[in-house]
Scaffold this active site. Structure first.
Site, PDB file in Angstrom:
ATOM      1  N   ASP A  29     -10.843  -7.007   6.660  1.00  0.00           N
ATOM      2  CA  ASP A  29      -9.837  -7.772   7.403  1.00  0.00           C
ATOM      3  C   ASP A  29     -10.454  -8.764   8.394  1.00  0.00           C
ATOM      4  O   ASP A  29      -9.727  -9.561   8.985  1.00  0.00           O
ATOM      5  CB  ASP A  29      -8.957  -6.814   8.228  1.00  0.00           C
ATOM      6  N   LYS A  74      -2.396  -8.557  13.322  1.00  0.00           N
ATOM      7  CA  LYS A  74      -1.892  -9.183  12.084  1.00  0.00           C
ATOM      8  C   LYS A  74      -0.846  -8.275  11.461  1.00  0.00           C
ATOM      9  O   LYS A  74      -0.811  -7.055  11.721  1.00  0.00           O
ATOM     10  CB  LYS A  74      -3.023  -9.428  11.076  1.00  0.00           C
TER      11      LYS A  74
HETATM   12  C1  LIG Z   1      -5.391  -2.523   4.107  1.00  0.00           C
HETATM   13  C2  LIG Z   1      -5.810  -3.755   4.869  1.00  0.00           C
HETATM   14  O1  LIG Z   1      -5.599  -3.581   6.264  1.00  0.00           O
HETATM   15  C3  LIG Z   1      -4.954  -4.918   4.436  1.00  0.00           C
HETATM   16  O2  LIG Z   1      -5.033  -5.978   5.327  1.00  0.00           O
HETATM   17  C4  LIG Z   1      -7.262  -4.031   4.665  1.00  0.00           C
HETATM   18  O3  LIG Z   1      -7.543  -4.260   3.319  1.00  0.00           O
HETATM   19  C5  LIG Z   1      -8.180  -2.995   5.265  1.00  0.00           C
HETATM   20  O4  LIG Z   1      -9.193  -3.688   5.890  1.00  0.00           O
HETATM   21  P1  LIG Z   1     -10.233  -3.011   6.898  1.00  0.00           P
HETATM   22  O5  LIG Z   1      -9.556  -2.047   7.795  1.00  0.00           O
HETATM   23  O6  LIG Z   1     -11.030  -4.137   7.493  1.00  0.00           O
HETATM   24  O7  LIG Z   1     -11.057  -2.183   5.871  1.00  0.00           O
HETATM   25  P2  LIG Z   1     -12.585  -1.784   5.849  1.00  0.00           P
HETATM   26  O8  LIG Z   1     -13.006  -1.326   7.204  1.00  0.00           O
HETATM   27  O9  LIG Z   1     -13.359  -2.860   5.151  1.00  0.00           O
HETATM   28  O10 LIG Z   1     -12.505  -0.531   4.862  1.00  0.00           O
HETATM   29  C6  LIG Z   1     -12.043   0.739   5.225  1.00  0.00           C
HETATM   30  C7  LIG Z   1     -11.944   1.564   3.955  1.00  0.00           C
HETATM   31  O11 LIG Z   1     -10.788   1.161   3.213  1.00  0.00           O
HETATM   32  C8  LIG Z   1     -11.044   1.075   1.826  1.00  0.00           C
HETATM   33  N1  LIG Z   1     -10.730  -0.291   1.366  1.00  0.00           N
HETATM   34  C9  LIG Z   1     -10.564  -1.314   2.264  1.00  0.00           C
HETATM   35  C10 LIG Z   1     -10.231  -2.579   1.832  1.00  0.00           C
HETATM   36  C11 LIG Z   1     -10.067  -2.793   0.430  1.00  0.00           C
HETATM   37  N2  LIG Z   1      -9.747  -3.990  -0.036  1.00  0.00           N
HETATM   38  N3  LIG Z   1     -10.250  -1.772  -0.430  1.00  0.00           N
HETATM   39  C12 LIG Z   1     -10.565  -0.522   0.012  1.00  0.00           C
HETATM   40  O12 LIG Z   1     -10.711   0.391  -0.798  1.00  0.00           O
HETATM   41  C13 LIG Z   1     -12.476   1.477   1.644  1.00  0.00           C
HETATM   42  O13 LIG Z   1     -12.461   2.836   1.307  1.00  0.00           O
HETATM   43  C14 LIG Z   1     -13.107   1.347   3.004  1.00  0.00           C
HETATM   44  O14 LIG Z   1     -14.085   2.310   3.206  1.00  0.00           O
HETATM   45  N1  LIG Z   2     -12.798  -2.141  18.794  1.00  0.00           N
HETATM   46  C1  LIG Z   2     -12.156  -1.219  18.057  1.00  0.00           C
HETATM   47  N2  LIG Z   2     -10.835  -1.089  18.172  1.00  0.00           N
HETATM   48  C2  LIG Z   2     -10.173  -0.173  17.416  1.00  0.00           C
HETATM   49  N3  LIG Z   2     -10.757   0.658  16.568  1.00  0.00           N
HETATM   50  C3  LIG Z   2     -12.080   0.577  16.410  1.00  0.00           C
HETATM   51  C4  LIG Z   2     -12.832  -0.366  17.144  1.00  0.00           C
HETATM   52  N4  LIG Z   2     -14.104  -0.216  16.784  1.00  0.00           N
HETATM   53  C5  LIG Z   2     -14.139   0.757  15.882  1.00  0.00           C
HETATM   54  N5  LIG Z   2     -12.933   1.252  15.632  1.00  0.00           N
HETATM   55  C6  LIG Z   2     -12.605   2.332  14.647  1.00  0.00           C
HETATM   56  O1  LIG Z   2     -11.835   1.761  13.593  1.00  0.00           O
HETATM   57  C7  LIG Z   2     -10.719   2.579  13.257  1.00  0.00           C
HETATM   58  C8  LIG Z   2      -9.589   1.710  12.706  1.00  0.00           C
HETATM   59  O2  LIG Z   2      -9.062   1.019  13.782  1.00  0.00           O
HETATM   60  P1  LIG Z   2      -8.092  -0.232  13.669  1.00  0.00           P
HETATM   61  O3  LIG Z   2      -7.361  -0.307  14.957  1.00  0.00           O
HETATM   62  O4  LIG Z   2      -8.818  -1.454  13.236  1.00  0.00           O
HETATM   63  O5  LIG Z   2      -7.121   0.250  12.521  1.00  0.00           O
HETATM   64  P2  LIG Z   2      -6.108  -0.532  11.670  1.00  0.00           P
HETATM   65  O6  LIG Z   2      -5.275  -1.405  12.539  1.00  0.00           O
HETATM   66  O7  LIG Z   2      -5.417   0.471  10.822  1.00  0.00           O
HETATM   67  O8  LIG Z   2      -7.025  -1.454  10.801  1.00  0.00           O
HETATM   68  P3  LIG Z   2      -6.695  -2.271   9.495  1.00  0.00           P
HETATM   69  O9  LIG Z   2      -5.336  -2.821   9.567  1.00  0.00           O
HETATM   70  O10 LIG Z   2      -7.761  -3.337   9.582  1.00  0.00           O
HETATM   71  O11 LIG Z   2      -6.888  -1.279   8.389  1.00  0.00           O
HETATM   72  C9  LIG Z   2     -10.397   3.321  14.538  1.00  0.00           C
HETATM   73  O12 LIG Z   2      -9.778   4.553  14.285  1.00  0.00           O
HETATM   74  C10 LIG Z   2     -11.762   3.480  15.205  1.00  0.00           C
HETATM   75  O13 LIG Z   2     -12.372   4.672  14.811  1.00  0.00           O
END
Ligand SMILES: C[C@](O)(CO)[C@H](O)COP(=O)(O)OP(=O)(O)OC[C@H]1O[C@@H](n2ccc(N)nc2=O)[C@H](O)[C@@H]1O
Ligand SMILES: Nc1ncnc2c1ncn2[C@@H]1O[C@H](COP(=O)(O)OP(=O)(O)OP(=O)(O)O)[C@@H](O)[C@H]1O
Length: 283
Positions: free
Chosen positions: A138, A13
């Site tokens: 997300d 995304k």
């Molecule tokens: C930044 C975005 O990628 C935008 O699409 C998302 O809001 C993040 O979504 P995500 O990776 O699924 O996040 P999560 O795994 O739920 O949260 C990771 C960490 O990000 C922070 N977090 C996330 C989402 C949100 N709305 N507020 C937060 O403060 C929290 O500290 C949480 O511990």
């Molecule tokens: N199947 C998976 N694929 C990728 N990362 C994973 C998975 N399962 C757990 N993780 C953990 O989640 C962390 C975040 O990975 P991800 O690739 O979702 O990051 P991101 O794209 O920045 O996410 P977002 O945009 O949702 O914040 C990784 O560093 C890893 O430790």
């Protein structure tokens, strides 16, 4: 007898804009963001096991088996549904981790939808999205599979249909921790909520950008390079940056110039996720 595998995509995304409008008592941030999918992502394959075990057969560096969002999603669904079946899962990892393009969340959503199909649970989308939210903010948009304007912590979704350009996505070689960016004291957390629908043009800012570029100069560098050709934006909390182009040929041309020094890829924007298109075709 070998078991037929169900193979499904887990698309990336982009956040076309991201405003942070507040912070909840539990520390999570209230956002307004526009999600669109890319026709580019990971691929998961599933095969039934009748012993009830959930096994991810592919190792990913630095993510232990039991913490992988795929395994956590499968186990949560098994527990909540009471399904006695198990599954073997294989992952073709394409999306960079910590790139802000939702790889882990998308893998989790594909697992929920794939197993709902394979285990014949008959769960509806609301229930799957509710379980998905417990795994990550997300996950619900990937479960629903439609480009959306998101509010709340990212789970209150209104479907939208923005243009579907070609994107060049640059992947700086740094992994950004979402939690680290959201806990930075310098983060803007008080952008006034947009009340008008659809979101008026000109609201393409990402409030995470100043904090991300301060911590990760590689991201600022990628934004500057891409910004010479088109409006360059940050997705999520980074590290990836992207720009839109009217055709694949134009995106490829800029890609050829920039990917001499930076990693990147070209992909089409999609308002219906390729996961949902594939599932639709299966039914
Ligand atoms: C930044 C975005 O990628 C935008 O699409 C998302 O809001 C993040 O979504 P995500 O990776 O699924 O996040 P999560 O795994 O739920 O949260 C990771 C960490 O990000 C922070 N977090 C996330 C989402 C949100 N709305 N507020 C937060 O403060 C929290 O500290 C949480 O511990
Ligand atoms: N199947 C998976 N694929 C990728 N990362 C994973 C998975 N399962 C757990 N993780 C953990 O989640 C962390 C975040 O990975 P991800 O690739 O979702 O990051 P991101 O794209 O920045 O996410 P977002 O945009 O949702 O914040 C990784 O560093 C890893 O430790």
């Amino acid at each position: 007898m070998s078991q037929a595998r169900l193979t499904l995509p887990a698309p990336a995304k982009l956040n076309l804009m991201l405003h942070i409008t507040g912070r909840r008592a539990d520390g999570y941030h209230e956002l307004q963001t526009l999600f669109q999918f890319l026709d580019y992502g990971d691929e998961l394959s599933f095969a039934l096991r009748d012993d009830g075990e959930v096994r991810l057969q592919t190792e990913i560096a630095d993510v232990p088996h039991d913490s992988n969002l795929i395994v956590r999603a499968a186990r949560a669904l098994k527990e909540q549904s009471g399904c006695p079946l198990g599954v073997d899962i294989w992952l073709k990892k394409v999306l960079p981790m910590g790139g802000g393009i939702g790889g882990g969340s998308s893998d989790a959503a594909t697992t929920l939808l794939g197993l709902n199909h394979l285990w014949q649970l008959g769960w509806d989308e609301d229930r799957l999205a509710g379980l998905g939210l417990k795994l990550g903010a997300d996950v619900p948009v990937f479960v629903r599979g439609h480009a959306a304007f998101a509010e709340g912590i990212g789970e209150i979704l209104t479907p939208v249909t923005p243009e579907e350009p070609w994107y060049l996505v640059l992947v700086p070689q740094v992994s950004v921790s979402t939690a680290e960016i959201f806990s930075d004291p310098l983060l803007t957390r008080d952008t006034p909520p947009i009340k008008v629908r659809p979101v008026p043009k000109g609201n393409s800012r990402n409030d995470c950008l100043p904090v991300v570029t301060r911590r990760y100069p590689e991201v600022g560098n990628a934004l500057n390079l891409l910004g010479k050709f088109t409006e360059a934006k940050l997705t999520g909390t980074g590290s990836c940056v992207f720009g839109a182009f009217p055709s694949k040929a134009e995106a490829d041309k800029v890609s050829a110039l920039l990917t001499e020094t930076l990693t990147g890829f070209v992909a089409k924007g999609a308002n219906i996720s390729m996961l949902h298109r594939k599932l639709q075709a299966l039914l």
